[in-house]
Design a protein around this motif. Sequence first.
Motif, PDB file in Angstrom:
ATOM      1  N   ALA A 384      21.053  79.508 100.374  1.00 55.93           N
ATOM      2  CA  ALA A 384      21.061  78.061 100.606  1.00 55.93           C
ATOM      3  C   ALA A 384      19.938  77.358  99.853  1.00 55.93           C
ATOM      4  O   ALA A 384      20.177  76.371  99.136  1.00 55.93           O
ATOM      5  CB  ALA A 384      20.938  77.789 102.109  1.00 55.93           C
ATOM      6  N   VAL A 385      18.724  77.851  99.988  1.00 58.70           N
ATOM      7  CA  VAL A 385      17.579  77.195  99.349  1.00 58.70           C
ATOM      8  C   VAL A 385      17.629  77.360  97.834  1.00 58.70           C
ATOM      9  O   VAL A 385      17.371  76.407  97.081  1.00 58.70           O
ATOM     10  CB  VAL A 385      16.251  77.756  99.906  1.00 58.70           C
ATOM     11  N   SER A 386      17.990  78.563  97.359  1.00 62.98           N
ATOM     12  CA  SER A 386      18.031  78.806  95.913  1.00 62.98           C
ATOM     13  C   SER A 386      19.086  77.946  95.235  1.00 62.98           C
ATOM     14  O   SER A 386      18.856  77.390  94.153  1.00 62.98           O
ATOM     15  CB  SER A 386      18.300  80.292  95.638  1.00 62.98           C
ATOM     16  N   LEU A 387      20.269  77.833  95.863  1.00 59.68           N
ATOM     17  CA  LEU A 387      21.312  76.967  95.296  1.00 59.68           C
ATOM     18  C   LEU A 387      20.857  75.509  95.285  1.00 59.68           C
ATOM     19  O   LEU A 387      21.077  74.788  94.309  1.00 59.68           O
ATOM     20  CB  LEU A 387      22.606  77.098  96.095  1.00 59.68           C
ATOM     21  N   ALA A 388      20.215  75.081  96.354  1.00 60.84           N
ATOM     22  CA  ALA A 388      19.734  73.696  96.426  1.00 60.84           C
ATOM     23  C   ALA A 388      18.725  73.413  95.319  1.00 60.84           C
ATOM     24  O   ALA A 388      18.800  72.390  94.637  1.00 60.84           O
ATOM     25  CB  ALA A 388      19.111  73.429  97.793  1.00 60.84           C
ATOM     26  N   VAL A 389      17.780  74.342  95.129  1.00 61.02           N
ATOM     27  CA  VAL A 389      16.772  74.172  94.072  1.00 61.02           C
ATOM     28  C   VAL A 389      17.443  74.166  92.698  1.00 61.02           C
ATOM     29  O   VAL A 389      17.104  73.355  91.829  1.00 61.02           O
ATOM     30  CB  VAL A 389      15.722  75.302  94.155  1.00 61.02           C
ATOM     31  N   GLY A 390      18.419  75.064  92.504  1.00 63.24           N
ATOM     32  CA  GLY A 390      19.076  75.161  91.207  1.00 63.24           C
ATOM     33  C   GLY A 390      19.978  73.991  90.880  1.00 63.24           C
ATOM     34  O   GLY A 390      20.186  73.669  89.706  1.00 63.24           O
ATOM     35  N   ILE A 391      20.506  73.329  91.898  1.00 62.51           N
ATOM     36  CA  ILE A 391      21.439  72.213  91.667  1.00 62.51           C
ATOM     37  C   ILE A 391      20.695  70.901  91.412  1.00 62.51           C
ATOM     38  O   ILE A 391      21.279  69.930  90.924  1.00 62.51           O
ATOM     39  CB  ILE A 391      22.410  72.094  92.865  1.00 62.51           C
ATOM     40  N   ILE A 392      19.397  70.854  91.701  1.00 61.62           N
ATOM     41  CA  ILE A 392      18.625  69.614  91.512  1.00 61.62           C
ATOM     42  C   ILE A 392      18.811  69.008  90.122  1.00 61.62           C
ATOM     43  O   ILE A 392      19.126  67.815  90.001  1.00 61.62           O
ATOM     44  CB  ILE A 392      17.127  69.849  91.809  1.00 61.62           C
ATOM     45  N   PRO A 393      18.634  69.775  89.026  1.00 65.71           N
ATOM     46  CA  PRO A 393      18.771  69.159  87.698  1.00 65.71           C
ATOM     47  C   PRO A 393      20.166  68.627  87.403  1.00 65.71           C
ATOM     48  O   PRO A 393      20.337  67.764  86.531  1.00 65.71           O
ATOM     49  CB  PRO A 393      18.418  70.314  86.747  1.00 65.71           C
ATOM     50  N   ILE A 394      21.176  69.134  88.122  1.00 65.61           N
ATOM     51  CA  ILE A 394      22.551  68.683  87.893  1.00 65.61           C
ATOM     52  C   ILE A 394      22.839  67.398  88.653  1.00 65.61           C
ATOM     53  O   ILE A 394      23.393  66.443  88.103  1.00 65.61           O
ATOM     54  CB  ILE A 394      23.545  69.781  88.328  1.00 65.61           C
ATOM     55  N   THR A 395      22.446  67.372  89.918  1.00 68.29           N
ATOM     56  CA  THR A 395      22.763  66.215  90.761  1.00 68.29           C
ATOM     57  C   THR A 395      21.731  65.096  90.659  1.00 68.29           C
ATOM     58  O   THR A 395      22.041  63.934  90.938  1.00 68.29           O
ATOM     59  CB  THR A 395      22.880  66.654  92.229  1.00 68.29           C
ATOM     60  N   ALA A 396      20.504  65.443  90.293  1.00 70.30           N
ATOM     61  CA  ALA A 396      19.435  64.442  90.153  1.00 70.30           C
ATOM     62  C   ALA A 396      18.655  64.730  88.874  1.00 70.30           C
ATOM     63  O   ALA A 396      17.531  65.249  88.911  1.00 70.30           O
ATOM     64  CB  ALA A 396      18.509  64.484  91.370  1.00 70.30           C
TER      65      ALA A 396
END
Length: 462
Positions: A384-396
């Motif tokens: 959960a945390v790793s996906l959230a951190v990794g998706i940051i550059p895509i969504t924001a």
Amino acid sequence: MADHPVDEKLPALKMATTGLQHVAAMYAGVVAPPLIVGAAIGLTATDLTFLTGACLFTAGLATFLQTLGIWKIGARLPFVNGVTFAGVAPMTAIVASTEDKSDALPIIFGAVIVAGLLGFLAAPVFCKAIRFFPPVVTGTVITLIGISLLPVAFGWAQGPNPAAHDYGSATNLGLAAITLLIVLLLRRFTTGFVKQIAVLLGLVIGTLIAIPFGVTDFGPVADAAVVGFPTPFHFGAPQFQLAAIISMCVVMVVSMTESTADMLALGEIVERPADEKTIAAGLRADTLGSAVSPLFNGFMCSAFAQNIGLVAMTKIRSRYVVAAGGGFLVLMGLCPMAASLIAVVPRPVLGGAGVVLFGSVAASGIQTLVRAALDKDNNVLIVAVSLAVGIIPITAPEFYHAFPETARIVLDSGISTGCVAAVLLNLVFNHLGRGGHDAHDVTHPMEAGEELTNTPKAPAAS
């Protein structure tokens, strides 16, 4: 005593045709990274053709190194090597952070050379440390690779130029949808060789359909030479920037992890189990191939997992068949006209095929996570945390705007940040303070050889 099937030399005609089949199964995966990076830089059609040819050429060299081997280098298994998808997002991040785009490729090449050499030195140690990269880590990273690349496919589907009047038009989106539909139909209703090259056939048919709409340009083929050579340092001498090197070193770790899993899987399929010595030799081939690749204007190389499925399907286990495929890759790299064919494919058509290609990468990551003991709260938290951190550059995309440009090369790559987060969280929750009991809480690739043989994987992570 008869040779093991892995060392069998087939008749020339069968060797050539089955070698071509391996090339067909991985061709789209080889040409996609230079297309993505080249488009981000804004390369001309001529330079894009050159970059694509260089990647084909270096993929052939890396395949020779892996299948035939020299000294303690090469797993000597039927592995096809090519440009790893794992490096695409970090490379585009490097491009985005480089003011003078003409410096982008030299910076990337310099980072790949350093990462390759460090990986080569680390290979004997890395094969022992694989337990720190269990499915909960590798599955998260592979999923992030697919998610990070999907926006590229969506951009292609809209057209080549965001400033153009037809960008995102119904025509462009329609061509992308038709190509996607063709690939899906071929995968659903065909078998064998045709099914294996469904993406390639989708690109060809989609391009033919696009001709009446005036979006297909055959100029690159007409202008390309029949014979050429990827001149060393065509785009300039390598440049070495710390942030870019760190970013590509993270990619190298991901690539080495996936190659290890691939070797375990393939060893089971060909009935020559990959031991620690074989894995170390295979990793040396991957990393040395990556270090040499930029000399001829190529990117980081790694084993292509989809070809493992082809070996399992055809039951042809000879490494010399795959070496023949490497020979075809070299020949294609030496023929700019052949390399230029991919430049003819309209971006919307590439976008439609890219949805399948990149989406399958994310799906293979989810398949890997199935083995990650997600019934345990710790592993769910890691994902959960790793996906959230990794998706940051895509969504924001502007999330790290206040950070220095050098730091953003790493931070703006969701794959890099997600990988680091997954590794650190896995250490904290599954290793530190747990003595020798962590193996009971998480399955790692070295313990999952049999499972890996039944898990099809996409090219991106390899």
